[in-house]
Design a protein around this motif. Sequence first.
Motif, PDB file in Angstrom:
ATOM      1  N   VAL A  28       0.220   7.387  55.023  1.00  0.00           N
ATOM      2  CA  VAL A  28      -1.149   6.974  54.735  1.00  0.00           C
ATOM      3  C   VAL A  28      -1.571   5.960  55.791  1.00  0.00           C
ATOM      4  CG1 VAL A  28      -2.669   5.856  53.054  1.00  0.00           C
ATOM      5  CG2 VAL A  28      -0.812   7.324  52.260  1.00  0.00           C
ATOM      6  N   THR A  29      -2.737   6.173  56.380  1.00  0.00           N
ATOM      7  CA  THR A  29      -3.273   5.226  57.353  1.00  0.00           C
ATOM      8  C   THR A  29      -4.169   4.230  56.629  1.00  0.00           C
ATOM      9  OG1 THR A  29      -3.215   6.870  59.109  1.00  0.00           O
ATOM     10  CG2 THR A  29      -4.661   4.977  59.441  1.00  0.00           C
ATOM     11  N   VAL A  30      -3.913   2.953  56.848  1.00  0.00           N
ATOM     12  CA  VAL A  30      -4.738   1.895  56.247  1.00  0.00           C
ATOM     13  C   VAL A  30      -5.343   1.056  57.368  1.00  0.00           C
ATOM     14  CG1 VAL A  30      -3.509   1.797  54.039  1.00  0.00           C
ATOM     15  CG2 VAL A  30      -2.683   0.421  55.940  1.00  0.00           C
ATOM     16  N   MET A  31      -6.586   0.651  57.169  1.00  0.00           N
ATOM     17  CA  MET A  31      -7.300  -0.150  58.158  1.00  0.00           C
ATOM     18  C   MET A  31      -7.605  -1.522  57.568  1.00  0.00           C
ATOM     19  SD  MET A  31      -7.278   2.008  60.583  1.00  0.00           S
ATOM     20  CE  MET A  31      -8.289   1.230  61.819  1.00  0.00           C
ATOM     21  N   ARG A  32      -7.739  -2.496  58.451  1.00  0.00           N
ATOM     22  CA  ARG A  32      -7.974  -3.877  58.033  1.00  0.00           C
ATOM     23  C   ARG A  32      -9.326  -4.012  57.343  1.00  0.00           C
ATOM     24  NH1 ARG A  32      -7.460  -9.384  61.602  1.00  0.00           N
ATOM     25  NH2 ARG A  32      -7.846 -10.763  59.853  1.00  0.00           N
ATOM     26  N   THR A  33      -9.328  -4.800  56.269  1.00  0.00           N
ATOM     27  CA  THR A  33     -10.563  -5.147  55.568  1.00  0.00           C
ATOM     28  C   THR A  33     -10.868  -6.617  55.861  1.00  0.00           C
ATOM     29  OG1 THR A  33      -9.499  -5.904  53.530  1.00  0.00           O
ATOM     30  CG2 THR A  33      -9.930  -3.534  53.700  1.00  0.00           C
ATOM     31  N   GLN A  34     -11.938  -7.120  55.309  1.00  0.00           N
ATOM     32  CA  GLN A  34     -12.305  -8.528  55.482  1.00  0.00           C
ATOM     33  C   GLN A  34     -11.672  -9.416  54.409  1.00  0.00           C
ATOM     34  OE1 GLN A  34     -14.014  -9.620  58.165  1.00  0.00           O
ATOM     35  NE2 GLN A  34     -13.857  -7.499  58.820  1.00  0.00           N
ATOM     36  N   VAL A  35     -10.838  -8.839  53.555  1.00  0.00           N
ATOM     37  CA  VAL A  35     -10.246  -9.525  52.409  1.00  0.00           C
ATOM     38  C   VAL A  35      -8.871 -10.068  52.770  1.00  0.00           C
ATOM     39  CG1 VAL A  35      -9.477  -9.187  50.015  1.00  0.00           C
ATOM     40  CG2 VAL A  35     -11.503  -7.987  50.862  1.00  0.00           C
ATOM     41  N   LYS A  36      -8.519 -11.216  52.193  1.00  0.00           N
ATOM     42  CA  LYS A  36      -7.162 -11.784  52.290  1.00  0.00           C
ATOM     43  C   LYS A  36      -6.464 -11.542  50.955  1.00  0.00           C
ATOM     44  CE  LYS A  36      -7.496 -14.185  56.240  1.00  0.00           C
ATOM     45  NZ  LYS A  36      -6.647 -14.177  57.363  1.00  0.00           N
ATOM     46  N   GLY A  37      -5.172 -11.281  51.006  1.00  0.00           N
ATOM     47  CA  GLY A  37      -4.396 -11.044  49.799  1.00  0.00           C
ATOM     48  C   GLY A  37      -3.891 -12.327  49.182  1.00  0.00           C
ATOM     49  N   PRO A  38      -3.124 -12.224  48.091  1.00  0.00           N
ATOM     50  CA  PRO A  38      -2.613 -13.399  47.398  1.00  0.00           C
ATOM     51  C   PRO A  38      -1.720 -14.275  48.272  1.00  0.00           C
ATOM     52  CG  PRO A  38      -1.911 -11.373  46.277  1.00  0.00           C
ATOM     53  CD  PRO A  38      -2.765 -10.982  47.441  1.00  0.00           C
ATOM     54  N   GLY A  39      -1.094 -13.701  49.284  1.00  0.00           N
ATOM     55  CA  GLY A  39      -0.246 -14.476  50.187  1.00  0.00           C
ATOM     56  C   GLY A  39      -0.994 -15.027  51.391  1.00  0.00           C
ATOM     57  N   GLY A  40      -2.312 -14.770  51.456  1.00  0.00           N
ATOM     58  CA  GLY A  40      -3.119 -15.278  52.561  1.00  0.00           C
ATOM     59  C   GLY A  40      -3.155 -14.386  53.789  1.00  0.00           C
ATOM     60  N   HIS A  41      -2.549 -13.200  53.701  1.00  0.00           N
ATOM     61  CA  HIS A  41      -2.521 -12.261  54.825  1.00  0.00           C
ATOM     62  C   HIS A  41      -3.631 -11.219  54.654  1.00  0.00           C
ATOM     63  CE1 HIS A  41       1.255 -14.015  56.044  1.00  0.00           C
ATOM     64  NE2 HIS A  41       1.700 -13.863  54.800  1.00  0.00           N
ATOM     65  N   PRO A  42      -4.004 -10.528  55.742  1.00  0.00           N
ATOM     66  CA  PRO A  42      -5.061  -9.517  55.659  1.00  0.00           C
ATOM     67  C   PRO A  42      -4.687  -8.376  54.717  1.00  0.00           C
ATOM     68  CG  PRO A  42      -4.551 -10.024  57.956  1.00  0.00           C
ATOM     69  CD  PRO A  42      -3.513 -10.694  57.118  1.00  0.00           C
TER      70      PRO A  42
END
Length: 87
Positions: A28-42
């Motif tokens: 599965v190909t995933v692309m960067r969003t403008q959201v940060k996750g719970p660990g502070g990473h993209p």
Amino acid sequence: MSTQTPQGFELSFAPLAADAERGHPDVVTVMRTQVKGPGGHPVYADATGIVRAEISDRGEVRMLATSTHQDVRRPVGCRALPPKTAA
């Protein structure tokens, strides 16, 4: 190693038991969003928005559920996509 955050990744998942005879992983190909996750990473998402993952700068993947009944699977591989070059 570049400090630039990759714009996308390929996540490889082991085939489910019913599909094991195929012998190759699901990718599965995933692309960067403008959201940060719970660990502070993209956070990266596939085109449907169903597969979402927080990916650290060290390639550590944390899958994020997008619905209450989703059974998230842990990927067996994570490969940064090469940067796009200007034509």
